[in-house]
Scaffold this motif. Sequence first.
Motif, mmCIF file in Angstrom:
data_model
loop_
_atom_site.group_PDB
_atom_site.id
_atom_site.type_symbol
_atom_site.label_atom_id
_atom_site.label_comp_id
_atom_site.label_asym_id
_atom_site.label_seq_id
_atom_site.Cartn_x
_atom_site.Cartn_y
_atom_site.Cartn_z
ATOM 1 N N ASN A 1 -5.129 -3.267 -8.187
ATOM 2 C CA ASN A 1 -6.444 -3.449 -7.541
ATOM 3 C C ASN A 1 -7.422 -2.381 -8.022
ATOM 4 N N GLN A 2 -6.904 -1.158 -8.162
ATOM 5 C CA GLN A 2 -7.772 -0.068 -8.636
ATOM 6 C C GLN A 2 -8.120 -0.266 -10.110
ATOM 7 N N LEU A 3 -7.152 -0.777 -10.878
ATOM 8 C CA LEU A 3 -7.407 -1.041 -12.302
ATOM 9 C C LEU A 3 -8.509 -2.100 -12.471
ATOM 10 N N GLY B 1 -0.605 1.773 -1.475
ATOM 11 C CA GLY B 1 -1.308 0.812 -2.346
ATOM 12 C C GLY B 1 -1.644 -0.463 -1.600
ATOM 13 N N GLY B 2 -1.134 -1.595 -2.084
ATOM 14 C CA GLY B 2 -1.326 -2.875 -1.407
ATOM 15 C C GLY B 2 -0.190 -3.161 -0.427
ATOM 16 N N GLY B 3 0.705 -2.233 -0.269
ATOM 17 C CA GLY B 3 1.769 -2.367 0.734
ATOM 18 C C GLY B 3 2.962 -3.194 0.280
ATOM 19 N N GLY B 4 3.070 -3.419 -1.032
ATOM 20 C CA GLY B 4 4.157 -4.257 -1.540
ATOM 21 C C GLY B 4 5.541 -3.722 -1.193
ATOM 22 N N HIS B 5 5.756 -2.431 -1.452
ATOM 23 C CA HIS B 5 7.070 -1.856 -1.136
ATOM 24 C C HIS B 5 7.247 -1.753 0.373
ATOM 25 N N SER B 6 6.205 -1.319 1.055
ATOM 26 C CA SER B 6 6.296 -1.183 2.527
ATOM 27 C C SER B 6 6.684 -2.511 3.162
ATOM 28 N N LEU C 1 7.772 7.481 -3.737
ATOM 29 C CA LEU C 1 6.511 7.691 -4.469
ATOM 30 C C LEU C 1 6.475 6.677 -5.605
ATOM 31 N N ASP C 2 5.448 5.875 -5.646
ATOM 32 C CA ASP C 2 5.244 4.922 -6.742
ATOM 33 C C ASP C 2 3.914 5.354 -7.355
ATOM 34 N N LEU C 3 3.996 6.222 -8.360
ATOM 35 C CA LEU C 3 2.836 7.037 -8.745
ATOM 36 C C LEU C 3 1.729 6.260 -9.454
ATOM 37 N N GLY C 4 0.585 6.911 -9.563
ATOM 38 C CA GLY C 4 -0.514 6.361 -10.353
ATOM 39 C C GLY C 4 -1.430 5.472 -9.538
ATOM 40 N N PHE C 5 -1.957 4.481 -10.224
ATOM 41 C CA PHE C 5 -2.982 3.620 -9.614
ATOM 42 C C PHE C 5 -2.435 2.203 -9.465
ATOM 43 N N ASN D 1 -4.728 9.586 3.304
ATOM 44 C CA ASN D 1 -4.754 10.989 2.881
ATOM 45 C C ASN D 1 -4.131 11.117 1.505
ATOM 46 N N ASN D 2 -4.168 12.315 0.985
ATOM 47 C CA ASN D 2 -3.506 12.615 -0.278
ATOM 48 C C ASN D 2 -2.073 13.051 0.046
ATOM 49 N N PHE D 3 -1.105 12.523 -0.681
ATOM 50 C CA PHE D 3 0.290 12.868 -0.325
ATOM 51 C C PHE D 3 0.598 14.355 -0.527
ATOM 52 N N LYS D 4 -0.272 15.042 -1.247
ATOM 53 C CA LYS D 4 -0.019 16.488 -1.395
ATOM 54 C C LYS D 4 -0.185 17.208 -0.051
ATOM 55 N N ILE E 1 1.287 6.403 3.491
ATOM 56 C CA ILE E 1 0.144 7.252 3.107
ATOM 57 C C ILE E 1 -0.515 6.627 1.879
ATOM 58 N N ASP E 2 -1.817 6.671 1.829
ATOM 59 C CA ASP E 2 -2.549 6.420 0.576
ATOM 60 C C ASP E 2 -3.947 6.986 0.767
ATOM 61 N N GLN E 3 -4.548 7.392 -0.343
ATOM 62 C CA GLN E 3 -5.891 7.965 -0.277
ATOM 63 C C GLN E 3 -6.961 6.865 -0.340
HETATM 64 C C1 LIG Z 1 1.185 2.153 -8.146
HETATM 65 S S1 LIG Z 1 0.233 2.108 -6.699
HETATM 66 C C2 LIG Z 1 1.383 1.825 -5.415
HETATM 67 C C3 LIG Z 1 1.585 0.384 -5.111
HETATM 68 C C4 LIG Z 1 2.468 0.115 -3.923
HETATM 69 N N1 LIG Z 1 3.789 0.678 -4.062
HETATM 70 C C5 LIG Z 1 2.565 -1.373 -3.679
HETATM 71 O O1 LIG Z 1 3.664 -1.935 -3.804
HETATM 72 O O2 LIG Z 1 1.540 -1.988 -3.379
HETATM 73 C C6 LIG Z 1 -0.136 3.776 -6.421
HETATM 74 C C7 LIG Z 1 -0.937 4.050 -5.162
HETATM 75 O O3 LIG Z 1 -0.781 5.436 -4.880
HETATM 76 C C8 LIG Z 1 -2.008 5.961 -4.473
HETATM 77 N N2 LIG Z 1 -1.978 7.370 -4.829
HETATM 78 C C9 LIG Z 1 -1.793 7.920 -6.049
HETATM 79 N N3 LIG Z 1 -1.793 9.245 -5.969
HETATM 80 C C10 LIG Z 1 -1.976 9.549 -4.663
HETATM 81 C C11 LIG Z 1 -2.060 10.761 -3.944
HETATM 82 N N4 LIG Z 1 -1.971 11.940 -4.564
HETATM 83 N N5 LIG Z 1 -2.225 10.710 -2.604
HETATM 84 C C12 LIG Z 1 -2.312 9.509 -1.960
HETATM 85 N N6 LIG Z 1 -2.255 8.323 -2.585
HETATM 86 C C13 LIG Z 1 -2.090 8.344 -3.923
HETATM 87 C C14 LIG Z 1 -3.060 5.180 -5.209
HETATM 88 O O4 LIG Z 1 -4.259 5.199 -4.476
HETATM 89 C C15 LIG Z 1 -2.416 3.787 -5.275
HETATM 90 O O5 LIG Z 1 -2.848 2.985 -4.213
#
Ligand SMILES: C[S@@+](CC[C@H](N)C(=O)[O-])C[C@H]1O[C@@H](n2cnc3c(N)ncnc32)[C@H](O)[C@@H]1O
Length: 300
Positions: free
Chosen positions: A102-104, A32-37, A95-99, A75-78, A50-52
Amino acid sequence: MIRDQHIPIMTNEILSFINKKKNLSILDCTFGGGGHSKKFLEKGHFVTAIDQDDNSLIFAKQLKKNFPNIIFYKNNFKNIDLLDFDTKKFNFILLDLGFSSNQLDDNDIGLSFKKNSELNMNYLGGDLNAYKIINYYDMEELKRVFYVYGEINQAEKLAKYIINQRSIKKINTNFEFIEVLRESGVNFRSKKIHFATQAFQALRIESNHELENLEIFLKKVHSFFEINAYLAIISFHSLEDRIVKNYFKDNKVKKNNTFQNNKDWGYEILTKKPLTPSKLEVIENNRSRSAKLRVGRFIN
Ligand SMILES: C[S@@+](CC[C@H](N)C(=O)[O-])C[C@H]1O[C@@H](n2cnc3c(N)ncnc32)[C@H](O)[C@@H]1O
């Protein structure tokens, strides 16, 4: 310049599992925005991310200026097994799922029912989107999406109404779709939430294959753990949380320290009930309100 508006969720709870450990190799699958990283890097750990999302690549580059110990994969984490990681084994996988926020806020993606935008909702860059679902899915497919992913009891009534309306005129925007929902006569169970929430959730899950991505990832992730590593997953809706809960349950190490289903690995479940954000965190970051964190320790 894009600004990162996303506030990382439940960081104290996540860090509490590794607070005495040093130099861990961490895989952040939803950068995402790299907050946890950033939190991991500040503690001196090494991060593979990883992020798509294209914007995540930009945020990762910015972070790397101050913290060289990060490497980013768009990439996609799958596809975790297809990525050419330097390290193949990790001490902690998140995994911090969803969007992200910024995407919202991105009107081209159109995840919000509060702002008008073209019907899309795809934030992971595949071929499917809400426009195609609403205007081209057949009756059975529409019913499935709204029933299974939106948990809308009158999914068939809604699907029929959509098919009728789109034969008069294609449904192009979020606000047009909301109008269709309003006029459909469907009883949305929405005392506390906006009546369009469930239908939007359904279209978002389908557009991005959210549950499928998670299921594919969970089938592969066990190959990427060091001994005594942790898997931490934050989910935001009950369908995701159920998959995570069942995954840990199905792979729980038994009392006599044996593994299930002929496997040579399993998890000690560290969160019997999912952890949720503190009241203070919810006040400070309303988006955290529906978060559920489950953590397991990998044993083999
Ligand atoms: C809730 S945000 C994560 C925020 C992040 N932990 C942070 O602190 O900034 C979810 C992120 O996961 C990514 N994401 C969701 N499903 C994904 C997937 N299947 N493969 C790769 N990235 C994915 C989204 O693009 C989004 O940037």
